[in-house]
Design an enzyme around this catalytic site. Structure first.
Site, PDB file in Angstrom:
ATOM      1  N   LYS A 196      41.938  46.297  42.026  1.00 35.22           N
ATOM      2  CA  LYS A 196      43.290  45.709  41.971  1.00 35.22           C
ATOM      3  C   LYS A 196      43.957  46.065  40.639  1.00 35.22           C
ATOM      4  CE  LYS A 196      41.231  41.377  40.351  1.00 35.22           C
ATOM      5  NZ  LYS A 196      40.704  40.071  40.784  1.00 35.22           N
TER       6      LYS A 196
ATOM      7  N   TYR B 146      58.063  43.673   9.876  1.00 39.39           N
ATOM      8  CA  TYR B 146      58.882  42.492  10.190  1.00 39.39           C
ATOM      9  C   TYR B 146      58.271  41.228   9.595  1.00 39.39           C
ATOM     10  CZ  TYR B 146      61.465  45.101  13.771  1.00 39.39           C
ATOM     11  OH  TYR B 146      62.272  45.998  14.435  1.00 39.39           O
TER      12      TYR B 146
HETATM   13  C1  LIG Z   1      39.309  40.002  40.536  1.00 42.57           C
HETATM   14  C2  LIG Z   1      38.314  39.505  41.487  1.00 42.57           C
HETATM   15  C3  LIG Z   1      36.987  39.970  41.441  1.00 42.57           C
HETATM   16  C4  LIG Z   1      36.474  40.864  40.342  1.00 42.57           C
HETATM   17  O1  LIG Z   1      36.194  40.089  39.193  1.00 42.57           O
HETATM   18  P1  LIG Z   1      35.543  40.672  37.881  1.00 42.57           P
HETATM   19  O2  LIG Z   1      35.314  39.481  37.039  1.00 42.57           O
HETATM   20  O3  LIG Z   1      36.531  41.625  37.297  1.00 42.57           O
HETATM   21  O4  LIG Z   1      34.284  41.372  38.268  1.00 42.57           O
HETATM   22  C5  LIG Z   1      36.123  39.568  42.453  1.00 42.57           C
HETATM   23  N1  LIG Z   1      36.532  38.711  43.426  1.00 42.57           N
HETATM   24  C6  LIG Z   1      37.788  38.220  43.473  1.00 42.57           C
HETATM   25  C7  LIG Z   1      38.161  37.282  44.564  1.00 42.57           C
HETATM   26  C8  LIG Z   1      38.710  38.585  42.498  1.00 42.57           C
HETATM   27  O5  LIG Z   1      39.946  38.066  42.533  1.00 42.57           O
END
Ligand SMILES: *Cc1c(COP(=O)(O)O)cnc(C)c1O
Length: 372
Positions: free
Chosen positions: A42, A265
């Site tokens: 994702k 800044y």
């Molecule tokens: C993002 C996500 C993962 C992966 O999690 P990590 O901690 O990056 O390994 C797995 N399951 C779900 C439902 C997620 O939303």
């Protein structure tokens, strides 16, 4: 995802992504579990470019992928090429009216509520096909997934489940980074109980840190994301994963301070005469977070150069007094993420987690993929 041309010569920073390290990390997890290792890609593979990462993982042997959004799933199908063998689940689930997109691109929804289960069942009945989907049980996140009350209703009337194929029953851990948190065992017990209601279907509970909680958390399929990308899944212990990302910022100007001055800044850092300041063309617009101001450091070879003054949109400043003139000159690089300063170290300095550093890596860098 890059909106314009970049080159090593013209960009303000060079982001190097090691696809061999990505594959090695996936294989390392694969060696730890008896069941299947999927990959969560994702948010454009946590900012690293799903177009390159997903095929590298598929080549390493990964057969199941998870994305958050339907649009990410559609893009992923293209990145994975024809054949359509890889299984792609959309964690965000079914949005009203999107059923046909799932069939068109061979995506599987993760059904997050009884309403989504009813909608998918109705769609499958209308198609006359038992299309695959996952069912997500909430065991402690109160975010997505069926709460206990909806599961009870489903057990009471399981008819909608007969209209489609349950490819997977899953849940998600809230506190897996902390192996001592009692919530892990509570969620494990709740998941065992909830999944039993579905009979003989594949089960999945563990994300990256969940894999390291032990074999009883592995079930049939694990869903690592961040560990594949090199961030430490067991904070506080040595990182078992290989580093995937390195970032070099380009020096665009160097000055010798001749009288007492301040840098940047807010005039938050005072410099004495004799100090040498290098200005680097990376800033918070590139995901180099402003909270790193006056805290982070870069490296020239093995020598740490402190970041001085505030991070601005496009620029950061380093005290390079300790660096020889031929290494601290316009066009030379300072390591911002590298062997001395990994994703998790930067995240700690910025007061955040490796996930956020990764997913914010900017689009202005010149991206270099190696090991592919
Ligand atoms: C993002 C996500 C993962 C992966 O999690 P990590 O901690 O990056 O390994 C797995 N399951 C779900 C439902 C997620 O939303």
């Amino acid at each position: 995802m890059i909106g314009f041309m970049t080159s090593e010569e013209t960009a303000g920073g060079v982001l190097t992504i090691d696809l061999a390290a990505v594959a090695a990390n996936w294989r390392r997890l694969d060696a730890m579990v008896a069941g299947e290792v999927a990959a969560v890609v994702k948010a454009d593979a946590y900012g690293l470019g799903a177009e390159k990462i997903a095929p590298a993982l598929a080549a390493a042997g990964c057969k199941t992928f998870f994305v958050a959004l339907i649009d990410e799933g559609v893009a992923l199908r293209q990145f994975l090429g024809g054949g359509g063998e890889a299984v792609v689940y959309v964690l965000g689930g079914l949005l009203p009216g999107t059923e046909k997109i799932f069939t068109e691109y061979a995506l599987r929804p993760v059904l997050n509520s009884i309403a989504e289960i009813h909608a998918w069942a109705a769609f499958c009945s209308a198609c006359g096909e038992k299309l695959p989907a996952a069912v997500h049980m909430d065991t402690g996140m109160s975010r997505l997934g069926l709460p206990g009350r909806e599961l009870a209703a489903l057990i009471n009337d399981p008819r909608p489940l007969r209209a489609f194929t349950i490819g997977l029953v899953l849940s998600h851990l809230a506190c897996a980074e902390d192996a001592d948190d009692p919530k892990n065992a509570e969620q494990l017990a709740a998941f065992d109980k909830a999944a039993a209601a579905f009979g003989d279907v594949k089960r999945s509970l563990a994300n990256s840190p969940g894999i390291f909680l032990g074999a009883e958390y592995h079930f049939d399929l694990v869903r690592p994301g961040v560990a594949i990308y090199g961030s430490n899944p067991i904070p506080g212990k040595p990182n078992p994963m290989a580093q995937v990302v390195s970032l070099q910022g380009k020096i665009i100007q160097v000055r010798d301070v001749d009288s007492p001055k301040t840098v940047g800044y807010g005039a938050t850092h005072a410099v004495a005469p004799g100090t040498k300041i290098a200005t680097v063309a990376v800033g918070y617009a590139d995901g180099y977070l402003r909270s790193l101001s006056n805290l982070a450091g870069g490296y020239v070879g093995d020598v740490r150069v402190p970041l001085v003054g505030r991070v601005s949109m496009d620029l950061i400043t380093f005290d390079v007094s300790a660096i020889a003139a031929d290494a601290a000159r316009p066009g030379a690089f300072i390591d911002l993420i590298g062997p001395h300063c990994d994703i998790d170290a930067i995240a700690r300095q910025a007061g955040t987690i490796g996930y956020e550093i990764l997913t914010r890596l900017g689009s202005r860098y010149h991206r270099r993929y190696i090991g592919g």
